[in-house]
Design an enzyme around this catalytic site. Structure first.
Site, PDB file in Angstrom:
ATOM      1  N   ARG A   7      53.033  34.127  45.326  1.00  0.00           N
ATOM      2  CA  ARG A   7      52.477  35.274  46.053  1.00  0.00           C
ATOM      3  C   ARG A   7      52.299  34.901  47.518  1.00  0.00           C
ATOM      4  O   ARG A   7      51.913  33.778  47.837  1.00  0.00           O
ATOM      5  CB  ARG A   7      51.127  35.684  45.455  1.00  0.00           C
ATOM      6  CG  ARG A   7      51.227  36.149  44.028  1.00  0.00           C
ATOM      7  CD  ARG A   7      49.864  36.370  43.427  1.00  0.00           C
ATOM      8  NE  ARG A   7      49.124  35.112  43.405  1.00  0.00           N
ATOM      9  CZ  ARG A   7      47.991  34.933  42.733  1.00  0.00           C
ATOM     10  NH1 ARG A   7      47.453  35.926  42.066  1.00  0.00           N
ATOM     11  NH2 ARG A   7      47.375  33.764  42.745  1.00  0.00           N
ATOM     12  N   ARG A  63      48.437  38.066  48.327  1.00  0.00           N
ATOM     13  CA  ARG A  63      47.168  37.545  47.814  1.00  0.00           C
ATOM     14  C   ARG A  63      46.293  37.247  49.015  1.00  0.00           C
ATOM     15  O   ARG A  63      46.740  36.626  49.981  1.00  0.00           O
ATOM     16  CB  ARG A  63      47.452  36.274  47.004  1.00  0.00           C
ATOM     17  CG  ARG A  63      46.243  35.505  46.555  1.00  0.00           C
ATOM     18  CD  ARG A  63      45.577  36.237  45.391  1.00  0.00           C
ATOM     19  NE  ARG A  63      44.775  35.381  44.555  1.00  0.00           N
ATOM     20  CZ  ARG A  63      43.612  34.859  44.878  1.00  0.00           C
ATOM     21  NH1 ARG A  63      43.101  35.055  46.076  1.00  0.00           N
ATOM     22  NH2 ARG A  63      42.947  34.124  44.020  1.00  0.00           N
ATOM     23  N   GLU A  80      38.431  38.256  37.875  1.00  0.00           N
ATOM     24  CA  GLU A  80      39.644  38.790  37.261  1.00  0.00           C
ATOM     25  C   GLU A  80      39.434  40.176  36.655  1.00  0.00           C
ATOM     26  O   GLU A  80      38.395  40.457  36.071  1.00  0.00           O
ATOM     27  CB  GLU A  80      40.148  37.843  36.156  1.00  0.00           C
ATOM     28  CG  GLU A  80      40.543  36.465  36.644  1.00  0.00           C
ATOM     29  CD  GLU A  80      41.738  36.462  37.571  1.00  0.00           C
ATOM     30  OE1 GLU A  80      42.525  37.426  37.580  1.00  0.00           O
ATOM     31  OE2 GLU A  80      41.884  35.472  38.310  1.00  0.00           O
TER      32      GLU A  80
END
Length: 184
Positions: free
Chosen positions: A124, A72, A80
Protein backbone atom coordinates in the site's frame (compact mmCIF):
# COMPACT_ATOMS: atom_id res chain seq x y z
CA UNK A 1 41.82 -24.83 -49.55
CA UNK A 2 40.75 -23.21 -46.36
CA UNK A 3 37.50 -24.29 -44.98
CA UNK A 4 35.34 -22.54 -42.51
CA UNK A 5 34.31 -24.37 -39.42
CA UNK A 6 30.58 -24.26 -39.18
CA UNK A 7 29.23 -24.05 -35.66
CA UNK A 8 25.80 -25.11 -34.62
CA UNK A 9 23.51 -22.36 -33.27
CA UNK A 10 22.02 -24.76 -30.71
CA UNK A 11 24.51 -24.25 -27.85
CA UNK A 12 23.79 -20.51 -27.86
CA UNK A 13 20.03 -21.04 -28.00
CA UNK A 14 20.18 -23.58 -25.18
CA UNK A 15 22.26 -21.20 -23.06
CA UNK A 16 19.77 -18.39 -23.66
CA UNK A 17 16.78 -20.56 -22.72
CA UNK A 18 18.60 -21.80 -19.60
CA UNK A 19 19.30 -18.20 -18.51
CA UNK A 20 15.66 -17.20 -19.01
CA UNK A 21 14.51 -20.19 -16.96
CA UNK A 22 17.05 -19.41 -14.21
CA UNK A 23 15.95 -15.75 -13.96
CA UNK A 24 12.29 -16.79 -13.89
CA UNK A 25 12.90 -19.31 -11.09
CA UNK A 26 14.88 -16.76 -9.05
CA UNK A 27 12.12 -14.16 -9.50
CA UNK A 28 9.40 -16.64 -8.47
CA UNK A 29 11.34 -17.78 -5.39
CA UNK A 30 11.93 -14.17 -4.36
CA UNK A 31 8.26 -13.25 -4.82
CA UNK A 32 6.94 -16.35 -3.07
CA UNK A 33 9.40 -16.99 -0.25
CA UNK A 34 11.40 -13.83 0.39
CA UNK A 35 8.62 -11.22 0.41
CA UNK A 36 6.84 -10.42 3.69
CA UNK A 37 3.51 -12.15 4.35
CA UNK A 38 0.65 -10.37 2.63
CA UNK A 39 3.00 -8.42 0.34
CA UNK A 40 1.44 -7.21 -2.87
CA UNK A 41 3.42 -5.38 -5.53
CA UNK A 42 2.14 -1.80 -5.81
CA UNK A 43 -0.09 -1.22 -8.83
CA UNK A 44 1.59 2.04 -9.79
CA UNK A 45 3.56 5.03 -8.63
CA UNK A 46 2.15 7.68 -6.34
CA UNK A 47 3.41 11.25 -6.40
CA UNK A 48 2.59 14.01 -3.96
CA UNK A 49 -0.30 16.16 -5.10
CA UNK A 50 -4.06 16.55 -5.11
CA UNK A 51 -6.27 13.54 -5.73
CA UNK A 52 -9.94 12.66 -5.78
CA UNK A 53 -10.88 9.92 -3.34
CA UNK A 54 -13.15 7.17 -4.64
CA UNK A 55 -13.87 5.56 -1.28
CA UNK A 56 -12.76 5.05 2.28
CA UNK A 57 -11.86 1.46 3.17
CA UNK A 58 -11.41 2.06 6.89
CA UNK A 59 -10.03 4.67 9.26
CA UNK A 60 -6.52 4.60 7.85
CA UNK A 61 -6.95 3.50 4.22
CA UNK A 62 -8.47 5.23 1.20
CA UNK A 63 -8.70 4.44 -2.53
CA UNK A 64 -7.92 7.09 -5.13
CA UNK A 65 -10.43 7.62 -7.93
CA UNK A 66 -8.03 8.21 -10.83
CA UNK A 67 -5.82 5.14 -10.49
CA UNK A 68 -7.46 2.87 -7.89
CA UNK A 69 -4.32 3.01 -5.70
CA UNK A 70 -4.76 2.16 -2.03
CA UNK A 71 -3.30 4.80 0.22
CA UNK A 72 -2.50 3.93 3.83
CA UNK A 73 -2.20 6.89 6.20
CA UNK A 74 1.45 7.14 7.21
CA UNK A 75 2.42 7.14 10.88
CA UNK A 76 -0.87 5.95 12.38
CA UNK A 77 -2.88 2.81 13.00
CA UNK A 78 -6.65 2.80 13.48
CA UNK A 79 -8.61 -0.11 14.96
CA UNK A 80 -9.55 -2.80 12.46
CA UNK A 81 -12.95 -2.87 10.77
CA UNK A 82 -12.43 -4.84 7.55
CA UNK A 83 -9.63 -7.30 8.37
CA UNK A 84 -10.59 -10.80 7.17
CA UNK A 85 -11.44 -13.26 9.95
CA UNK A 86 -11.28 -10.55 12.61
CA UNK A 87 -13.93 -8.77 14.61
CA UNK A 88 -14.45 -5.04 14.36
CA UNK A 89 -12.28 -3.49 17.06
CA UNK A 90 -13.44 -0.84 19.51
CA UNK A 91 -13.36 2.64 17.98
CA UNK A 92 -12.85 1.19 14.48
CA UNK A 93 -16.26 2.24 13.20
CA UNK A 94 -15.76 5.72 14.64
CA UNK A 95 -12.35 6.02 12.95
CA UNK A 96 -13.83 4.95 9.59
CA UNK A 97 -16.70 7.42 10.00
CA UNK A 98 -14.31 10.25 10.87
CA UNK A 99 -12.13 9.56 7.83
CA UNK A 100 -15.22 9.47 5.61
CA UNK A 101 -16.45 12.79 7.06
CA UNK A 102 -13.01 14.41 6.65
CA UNK A 103 -12.82 13.35 3.00
CA UNK A 104 -16.45 14.35 2.33
CA UNK A 105 -15.90 17.77 3.96
CA UNK A 106 -12.93 18.18 1.60
CA UNK A 107 -15.22 17.53 -1.38
CA UNK A 108 -13.62 14.08 -1.83
CA UNK A 109 -10.42 15.84 -2.94
CA UNK A 110 -7.32 15.70 -0.72
CA UNK A 111 -3.66 16.57 -0.96
CA UNK A 112 -1.20 13.75 -0.40
CA UNK A 113 2.26 14.32 1.05
CA UNK A 114 4.80 11.54 0.64
CA UNK A 115 7.34 11.58 3.46
CA UNK A 116 9.65 8.65 4.18
CA UNK A 117 8.78 5.14 3.08
CA UNK A 118 6.58 5.32 -0.03
CA UNK A 119 5.11 1.80 0.28
CA UNK A 120 4.40 -0.47 3.25
CA UNK A 121 5.12 -4.19 3.48
CA UNK A 122 1.67 -4.98 2.03
CA UNK A 123 2.22 -2.90 -1.10
CA UNK A 124 0.00 0.00 0.00
CA UNK A 125 1.18 3.52 -0.75
CA UNK A 126 1.93 5.59 2.36
CA UNK A 127 0.99 9.25 2.63
CA UNK A 128 -0.06 12.08 4.88
CA UNK A 129 -3.54 13.26 3.89
CA UNK A 130 -4.32 16.99 3.96
CA UNK A 131 -7.32 19.20 3.38
CA UNK A 132 -6.10 22.78 3.47
CA UNK A 133 -4.15 23.08 6.74
CA UNK A 134 -5.88 20.07 8.33
CA UNK A 135 -3.91 16.81 8.56
CA UNK A 136 -6.19 13.75 8.72
CA UNK A 137 -3.48 11.53 10.22
CA UNK A 138 -3.03 13.94 13.14
CA UNK A 139 -6.76 14.55 13.66
CA UNK A 140 -7.48 10.82 13.99
CA UNK A 141 -4.78 10.52 16.67
CA UNK A 142 -5.94 13.69 18.48
CA UNK A 143 -9.49 12.32 18.71
CA UNK A 144 -8.28 9.03 20.13
CA UNK A 145 -9.31 7.14 16.99
CA UNK A 146 -5.75 6.06 16.02
CA UNK A 147 -2.42 5.33 17.61
CA UNK A 148 0.72 7.16 16.48
CA UNK A 149 3.25 4.81 14.88
CA UNK A 150 6.46 6.80 14.86
CA UNK A 151 8.95 3.96 14.55
CA UNK A 152 8.85 4.20 10.75
CA UNK A 153 10.86 6.40 8.40
CA UNK A 154 9.31 9.85 8.05
CA UNK A 155 10.19 13.37 9.17
CA UNK A 156 10.80 14.25 12.81
CA UNK A 157 8.42 17.22 12.50
CA UNK A 158 5.49 14.99 11.57
CA UNK A 159 6.47 12.43 14.23
CA UNK A 160 6.37 15.22 16.84
CA UNK A 161 2.90 16.32 15.68
CA UNK A 162 1.60 12.77 16.02
CA UNK A 163 3.26 12.26 19.43
CA UNK A 164 1.76 15.53 20.75
CA UNK A 165 -1.68 14.59 19.43
CA UNK A 166 -1.48 11.18 21.09
CA UNK A 167 -0.28 12.61 24.41
CA UNK A 168 -3.18 15.08 24.36
CA UNK A 169 -5.73 12.35 23.56
CA UNK A 170 -4.29 10.09 26.24
CA UNK A 171 -4.22 12.85 28.89
CA UNK A 172 -7.81 13.79 28.01
CA UNK A 173 -8.87 10.11 27.92
CA UNK A 174 -10.39 10.36 24.45
CA UNK A 175 -11.32 7.35 22.33
CA UNK A 176 -8.80 4.55 22.65
CA UNK A 177 -7.55 6.05 25.94
CA UNK A 178 -10.97 6.27 27.53
CA UNK A 179 -11.12 4.01 30.60
CA UNK A 180 -13.46 1.07 30.02
CA UNK A 181 -16.31 0.48 32.43
CA UNK A 182 -17.45 -2.94 33.61
CA UNK A 183 -20.40 -3.02 31.19
CA UNK A 184 -18.31 -2.28 28.06
Amino acid sequence: MTGKIQRSPWPHAISLVAMIILFTVVWLVEERFLSPPGWQRPLGQLAAGEYDVERVIDGDTIVLASNQLRVRLQGIDTPETVKPNAQVEAWGDEASAYTTKFVADAGWRVRLEIDGEPVDRYGRHLAFVWSGTRLLNEELVARGLARAKTNFDFSQGLKQRLRRAQADASNSERGLWRPQTADE
